[in-house]
Design an enzyme around this catalytic site. Structure first.
Site, PDB file in Angstrom:
ATOM      1  N   ASP A   1     -19.275  -8.405 -63.100  1.00  0.00           N
ATOM      2  CA  ASP A   1     -18.558  -9.657 -63.375  1.00  0.00           C
ATOM      3  C   ASP A   1     -17.527  -9.462 -64.495  1.00  0.00           C
ATOM      4  O   ASP A   1     -17.733  -8.655 -65.409  1.00  0.00           O
ATOM      5  CB  ASP A   1     -19.578 -10.734 -63.783  1.00  0.00           C
ATOM      6  CG  ASP A   1     -18.990 -12.136 -63.680  1.00  0.00           C
ATOM      7  OD1 ASP A   1     -17.876 -12.288 -63.146  1.00  0.00           O
ATOM      8  OD2 ASP A   1     -19.650 -13.080 -64.150  1.00  0.00           O
TER       9      ASP A   1
ATOM     10  N   LEU B   1     -28.173   9.509 -53.525  1.00  0.00           N
ATOM     11  CA  LEU B   1     -28.202   8.148 -54.043  1.00  0.00           C
ATOM     12  C   LEU B   1     -28.200   7.111 -52.916  1.00  0.00           C
ATOM     13  O   LEU B   1     -27.349   7.155 -52.022  1.00  0.00           O
ATOM     14  CB  LEU B   1     -26.965   7.931 -54.931  1.00  0.00           C
ATOM     15  CG  LEU B   1     -26.762   6.510 -55.477  1.00  0.00           C
ATOM     16  CD1 LEU B   1     -27.838   6.163 -56.508  1.00  0.00           C
ATOM     17  CD2 LEU B   1     -25.367   6.373 -56.094  1.00  0.00           C
TER      18      LEU B   1
ATOM     19  N   HIS C   1      -9.613  -6.601 -60.301  1.00  0.00           N
ATOM     20  CA  HIS C   1     -10.488  -6.076 -59.244  1.00  0.00           C
ATOM     21  C   HIS C   1     -10.212  -4.588 -59.008  1.00  0.00           C
ATOM     22  O   HIS C   1     -11.135  -3.808 -58.767  1.00  0.00           O
ATOM     23  CB  HIS C   1     -10.296  -6.867 -57.949  1.00  0.00           C
ATOM     24  CG  HIS C   1     -10.728  -8.315 -58.070  1.00  0.00           C
ATOM     25  ND1 HIS C   1     -11.937  -8.676 -58.618  1.00  0.00           N
ATOM     26  CD2 HIS C   1     -10.104  -9.479 -57.722  1.00  0.00           C
ATOM     27  CE1 HIS C   1     -12.053 -10.007 -58.597  1.00  0.00           C
ATOM     28  NE2 HIS C   1     -10.950 -10.508 -58.074  1.00  0.00           N
TER      29      HIS C   1
HETATM   30  C1  FPP Z   1     -16.513 -10.746 -60.294  1.00  0.00           C
HETATM   31  O1  FPP Z   1     -15.499 -10.862 -61.249  1.00  0.00           O
HETATM   32  C2  FPP Z   1     -16.208  -9.658 -59.390  1.00  0.00           C
HETATM   33  C3  FPP Z   1     -16.073  -9.790 -58.047  1.00  0.00           C
HETATM   34  C4  FPP Z   1     -16.226 -11.067 -57.332  1.00  0.00           C
HETATM   35  C5  FPP Z   1     -15.719  -8.648 -57.201  1.00  0.00           C
HETATM   36  C6  FPP Z   1     -16.313  -7.329 -57.581  1.00  0.00           C
HETATM   37  C7  FPP Z   1     -15.535  -6.274 -56.897  1.00  0.00           C
HETATM   38  C8  FPP Z   1     -15.184  -5.080 -57.413  1.00  0.00           C
HETATM   39  C9  FPP Z   1     -15.630  -4.582 -58.692  1.00  0.00           C
HETATM   40  C10 FPP Z   1     -14.296  -4.148 -56.692  1.00  0.00           C
HETATM   41  C11 FPP Z   1     -14.438  -4.092 -55.223  1.00  0.00           C
HETATM   42  C12 FPP Z   1     -15.699  -3.488 -54.770  1.00  0.00           C
HETATM   43  C13 FPP Z   1     -15.736  -2.508 -53.864  1.00  0.00           C
HETATM   44  C14 FPP Z   1     -17.023  -2.046 -53.306  1.00  0.00           C
HETATM   45  C15 FPP Z   1     -14.519  -1.852 -53.435  1.00  0.00           C
HETATM   46  P1  FPP Z   1     -14.686 -12.222 -61.334  1.00  0.00           P
HETATM   47  O2  FPP Z   1     -13.479 -12.093 -60.483  1.00  0.00           O
HETATM   48  O3  FPP Z   1     -15.569 -13.370 -60.968  1.00  0.00           O
HETATM   49  O4  FPP Z   1     -14.307 -12.246 -62.843  1.00  0.00           O
HETATM   50  P2  FPP Z   1     -14.153 -13.537 -63.766  1.00  0.00           P
HETATM   51  O5  FPP Z   1     -15.518 -14.178 -63.837  1.00  0.00           O
HETATM   52  O6  FPP Z   1     -13.710 -12.980 -65.075  1.00  0.00           O
HETATM   53  O7  FPP Z   1     -13.128 -14.419 -63.122  1.00  0.00           O
END
Ligand code: FPP
Length: 268
Positions: free
Chosen positions: A42, A153, A59
């Protein structure tokens, strides 16, 4: 620094890793390691916002952090890693952000599959693969098929995943077996429920990490993480790396896990 550090680690050594601490000293890999780590990645959006960048940049940076953590799990011999990449609730995000995430997921599988396969990773998508767009569904199905007989893994990538949806699916599957006369409702055991989860056959989550300072588990692996130790790390996911991970592993090692029982000396 990271390269130097990586060089100190041979492939999949058990308990042989080191990483620098804030004070410059080296932190050894703890003896007691979780078998299964879950991570709620997150803070990508806030990381980008802090830099005046679009959320998509967060992202993308989050994908780099993920690479580092997968490599650390591989280096340190952690058996299973489950990561929350896209939840059933994430479809409610603005259309362009969903598009960005889907694009990243597609490119991730296209660009990482050779290396993950070479490492021996076993990729399992946890979540409703059939609900993904065609290209994403095809690429993840191919990745699962290609790596299914590997022995490294266990990498579970939660895509279109929700814990409630997973448990509802398990209930439906068990109900269908009862209707078909294969089993009786009164005979349903916890192991039967477990066998109908996406994570069937894997150990429970020992350590659940959430970055960005939010203190909730957001429908991620509610059954599997029932007895997990929780670490809520304030670091935003794109800033998370193997050194921070190692500190979280030390935090885990310092916990006294009782699984509803009492400390040994108290129970004597
Ligand atoms: C939450 O941060 C994160 C996500 C909803 C997406 C997680 C995805 C990745 C790390 C990369 C893609 C994954 C793969 C497998 C390629 P947020 O956007 O909710 O952050 P915020 O709370 O600060 O807005």
């Amino acid at each position: 620094m990271l390269q130097k550090l990586t060089g100190l680690l041979t492939k999949r050594p058990r308990n042989a890793g080191v990483a620098p601490r804030d004070d410059g000293a080296r932190l050894a890999l703890p003896e007691k390691l979780p078998r299964h780590v879950g991570i709620i990645m997150d803070g990508n959006g806030r990381w980008a916002q802090n830099r005046g960048l679009p959320r998509s940049a967060g992202h993308a940076a989050g994908t780099e952090a993920l690479r580092d953590i997968i490599q650390a799990c591989d280096d340190w011999g952690i058996y299973a890693l489950s990561i929350y990449a896209f939840s059933t609730e994430n479809w409610a995000r603005p259309k362009d952000e969903v598009g960005t995430l889907m694009g990243l997921i597609l490119r991730y599988f296209q660009s990482e599959i050779d290396e993950l396969d070479a490492k021996g990773a076993v990729i399992r998508i946890i979540g409703d693969v059939d609900g993904l767009p065609d290209k994403q569904r095809d690429v993840v199905n191919r990745a699962m098929e290609r790596t299914r007989d590997n022995d490294g893994l266990r990498l579970n990538i939660a895509l279109n995943y929700g814990g409630h949806a997973e448990l509802t699916r398990a209930a439906r599957r068990l109900a269908a077996r009862c209707v078909a006369g294969e089993m009786k409702p009164e005979d349903i055991a916890e192991a039967d429920v477990e066998n109908e989860l996406y994570t069937a056959g894997l150990p429970p989550v020992d350590l659940l990490i959430r970055t960005s300072g939010e203190i909730r588990t957001s429908n991620f692996l509610p059954w599997q993480a029932a007895y997990a130790e929780m670490v809520f790390n304030p670091i935003l996911w794109p800033d998370y790396n193997r050194e921070v991970f190692l500190r979280d592993l030390h935090e885990y090692a310092s916990r006294d896990r009782r699984f509803g029982g009492v400390k040994k000396e108290e129970g004597q």
